[in-house]
Structure formats: C-alpha cells, structure tokens
Design a protein around this motif. Sequence first.
Motif, short mmCIF file in Angstrom:
data_model
loop_
_atom_site.label_atom_id
_atom_site.label_comp_id
_atom_site.label_asym_id
_atom_site.label_seq_id
_atom_site.Cartn_x
_atom_site.Cartn_y
_atom_site.Cartn_z
N PRO A 228 43.29 74.29 87.50
CA PRO A 228 42.48 74.87 88.58
C PRO A 228 43.31 75.14 89.83
O PRO A 228 43.09 76.14 90.53
CB PRO A 228 41.41 73.80 88.84
N TYR A 229 44.25 74.25 90.11
CA TYR A 229 45.13 74.41 91.27
C TYR A 229 45.90 75.73 91.18
O TYR A 229 45.94 76.51 92.14
CB TYR A 229 46.09 73.22 91.32
N THR A 230 46.51 75.98 90.04
CA THR A 230 47.34 77.18 89.88
C THR A 230 46.50 78.44 89.86
O THR A 230 46.88 79.47 90.43
CB THR A 230 48.18 77.08 88.60
N MET A 231 45.34 78.38 89.20
CA MET A 231 44.44 79.54 89.19
C MET A 231 44.00 79.89 90.61
O MET A 231 43.99 81.06 91.00
CB MET A 231 43.24 79.26 88.29
N MET A 232 43.63 78.87 91.37
CA MET A 232 43.23 79.10 92.76
C MET A 232 44.41 79.60 93.58
O MET A 232 44.26 80.50 94.43
CB MET A 232 42.69 77.80 93.35
N LYS A 233 45.58 79.07 93.31
CA LYS A 233 46.78 79.44 94.06
C LYS A 233 47.07 80.94 93.94
O LYS A 233 47.24 81.63 94.95
CB LYS A 233 47.97 78.63 93.53
N PHE A 234 47.11 81.45 92.73
CA PHE A 234 47.46 82.85 92.54
C PHE A 234 46.32 83.78 92.97
O PHE A 234 46.55 84.77 93.67
CB PHE A 234 47.83 83.11 91.08
N ALA A 235 45.09 83.47 92.54
CA ALA A 235 43.97 84.37 92.85
C ALA A 235 43.65 84.38 94.34
O ALA A 235 43.48 85.45 94.93
CB ALA A 235 42.74 83.95 92.04
N CYS A 236 43.57 83.20 94.95
CA CYS A 236 43.25 83.13 96.38
C CYS A 236 44.36 83.74 97.21
O CYS A 236 44.10 84.43 98.21
CB CYS A 236 43.01 81.68 96.78
N PHE A 237 45.60 83.53 96.81
CA PHE A 237 46.71 84.10 97.54
C PHE A 237 46.63 85.62 97.55
O PHE A 237 46.80 86.27 98.58
CB PHE A 237 48.03 83.64 96.93
N ALA A 268 49.15 83.48 104.11
CA ALA A 268 48.28 83.57 102.94
C ALA A 268 48.50 82.39 102.00
O ALA A 268 47.55 81.85 101.42
CB ALA A 268 48.53 84.88 102.21
N GLY A 269 49.76 81.98 101.85
CA GLY A 269 50.07 80.85 101.00
C GLY A 269 49.48 79.55 101.52
O GLY A 269 48.97 78.73 100.75
N TYR A 270 49.50 79.37 102.83
CA TYR A 270 48.95 78.14 103.40
C TYR A 270 47.44 78.09 103.21
O TYR A 270 46.86 77.06 102.87
CB TYR A 270 49.29 78.03 104.89
N ILE A 271 46.79 79.23 103.45
CA ILE A 271 45.33 79.29 103.26
C ILE A 271 44.98 79.00 101.80
O ILE A 271 44.06 78.22 101.49
CB ILE A 271 44.80 80.67 103.69
N ALA A 272 45.72 79.62 100.88
CA ALA A 272 45.49 79.36 99.46
C ALA A 272 45.72 77.90 99.12
O ALA A 272 45.00 77.31 98.32
CB ALA A 272 46.39 80.26 98.61
N GLY A 273 46.74 77.30 99.75
CA GLY A 273 47.05 75.90 99.50
C GLY A 273 45.93 74.96 99.88
O GLY A 273 45.70 73.93 99.22
N VAL A 274 45.22 75.26 100.95
CA VAL A 274 44.09 74.44 101.37
C VAL A 274 43.03 74.41 100.27
O VAL A 274 42.52 73.34 99.90
CB VAL A 274 43.49 74.96 102.69
N PHE A 275 42.71 75.58 99.73
CA PHE A 275 41.71 75.64 98.66
C PHE A 275 42.23 74.98 97.39
O PHE A 275 41.47 74.34 96.65
CB PHE A 275 41.32 77.09 98.40
N CYS A 276 43.52 75.14 97.12
CA CYS A 276 44.13 74.47 95.96
C CYS A 276 43.96 72.96 96.05
O CYS A 276 43.61 72.29 95.06
CB CYS A 276 45.62 74.79 95.89
N ALA A 277 44.22 72.41 97.22
CA ALA A 277 44.13 70.96 97.42
C ALA A 277 42.71 70.47 97.19
O ALA A 277 42.49 69.42 96.56
CB ALA A 277 44.60 70.60 98.82
N ILE A 278 41.73 71.21 97.67
CA ILE A 278 40.34 70.78 97.56
C ILE A 278 39.87 70.77 96.11
O ILE A 278 39.29 69.79 95.63
CB ILE A 278 39.43 71.67 98.43
#
Length: 351
Positions: A228-237, A268-278
């Motif tokens: 889920p982390y990686t999926m969120m990372k690429f898509a959210c980014f 964009a990476g930092y924003i995606a990272g926040v969602f990845c962490a959650i």
Amino acid sequence: MFSSVAHLARANPFNTPHLQLLHDGLGDLRSNPPGPTGQPRRPRNLAAAAVEEYSCEFGSAKYYALCGFGGVLSCGLTHTAVVPLDLVKCRMQVDPQKYKGIFNGFSVTLKEDGVRGLAKGWAPTFIGYSMQGLCKFGFYEVFKVLYSNMLGEENTYLWRTSLYLAASASAEFFADIALAPMEAAKVRIQTQPGYANTLRDAAPKMYKEEGLKAFYKGVAPLWMRQIPYTMMKFACFERTVEALYKFVVPKPRSECSKPEQLVVTFIAGYIAGVFCAIVSHPADSVVSVLNKEKGSSASQVLKRLGFKGVWKGLFARIIMIGTLTALQVSEEEAWVNSIDRSKPMWTESAC
C-alpha cells in the motif's frame, strides 16, 4: 512497442505521459489537428527535434539496470540518513511506556547510548533498503512496460493510473522479499538492548535461535506495509505533480529550469510521503513488534496492540517517510534524467 510509456520514462519515472506532453505544451495526445490547408497533418515524431543524443534505449536491459541502480542510491542512502529517526520510531512502537514521544525518545536514547547509539542498525538498513530500491525501481519499469504491452496503447492511456498501481504493487512484492532479512536484523538491533550492536553479531544469533524463519517471518506484514505504501507513493506523487503544475506553478513544466522542476518533485514527494506513512503505519507497527519478539504471529501482535497501539510513533514516521519519499523521487528523477537513451519511441501517431 513501448510508445505508451517511453516519454514518461525519458522525462520523469513517475509522471504520466499525457501530463508530460501537456506540461511541454504539446496538447492532447489523441488529437491530430488539421494543417493549414485543412488536410490532416502527417504524424510526426515528437522527439525528433530533441537536441540530446541518447545512447541507452528505453526498455533495454541497460535501461532497467540503470533504473535499478538509481533505486539503490535513492533508497539505500536516504534510509541510512534517517536511521536515528527510524530507531526512535521503532522504540516508540515496541516500548511506548519508556519512549513516550519523539523528543523524549531521542533524549532517552542519547542518555543511555550516547550519540553513537543513534546509528544502531545502519548496516542492515543500508544493505536492506539498497536491495529493496534495486527491485522496487527496476521491476517497476519492467512491470510498467509489461502491463502496457498487455493492455495496448489506448487502454494504457485510459487506465494509466491503474497501470502504475499494478506495476508498483508487483515490484514491491519482490522488493520486500529482498528487504525482509535485513529489516528483521535491524529491528532486533534497534529495539532489544544487549541483543546485538552490529549486523555481524545479530545475523548469526538470529539464525541459531530460529533458523531462516527469523529473517522471513515478517515478510507478510512487510507486504501489508510496503505494497500500500508503494502504491500510494507512485499514484499520489503523480497526481500531486499534476496539481502543482496546474494550480501552483505559474508556467508550464517545459519552461521550468531543472532546479525548479526538482523543487516541484520534492514538494510532491513530501506530500505523497505523508499519505504513505498514514496508510502503512499500522502494518509497520506490527512488523516492528513481530521482529523483536520470538514465537509471535502477526495476528497475535495486532490483537495485542489494538487500534490505539498500532498508531504509536505515527508523527515520527510521517516526518521520516515524508523526507524519504521527497529525497527518493528527487534523486531518482535526477538520476534517470541524466541517463542517455537512444531511439525515443513516443510518437504522435501512436496516440
């Protein structure tokens, strides 16, 4: 063969091909506007005017190897750089009574182990996440092309977000198998005082006590955390980059300098990272406790932690993952953009 994703990889390993052309002012991919005489224009290669000469063909073995090496650099170095924060986060997860918060965690660690203690687990972190980065970024490109070929060019464009999610999940499946042994050793070193201070001490001791199971018993919850982390990372980014260029950046991407593009990528990476962490934090808590203990299963750990327990250390992880993701995508973009690739394959006629 690779036309649906070639432009994507040439300019940014995460951005969508359609958006990249829009950012470059090239308009709708599927349109073929008439020429001055009213006759349809002949298809033209959009990369024909490029001034760069490429020496590594997109989709070649060399290209995949270079992307994998970029993953080694982006994941191995960045995760090693935040080992102190990761150490405190893990200790907050497995012993919340002693490590009550991020600042308290640093204070207690410094008092007990000194500054050197903050670097515990750096070796398995560097090795493990370098292996993970190799598989994550390398296989991501492989699966992206594979699924694109299966879908066909039109469906690749229409279902591009689903393609990125599927490719990233597939790549992460194999990346976590590579990561699991070093992640297990890292957690033991960081969370069990007196167990071992180095990888050389921890690995033989773990094998003697539990055999190979000690290194791979956390792979299932690792999948639950990392996929889920990686999926969120690429898509959210990707979608965040789209939004930034559309609503925030006052000029098209093609008019932005390389440093300006990297700033957008970092944000964009930092924003995606926040969602990845959650989305991945509950499974991360299970991994930390499971790798510390002997004889426990993931379901037992989850039941014991409860809803409140699985969210311990979230703030520290948001800071850590936000920083990591921002650095990783920025470093990977800079690395891939520096690669020479020949025979650009993105053509207007392909769309």
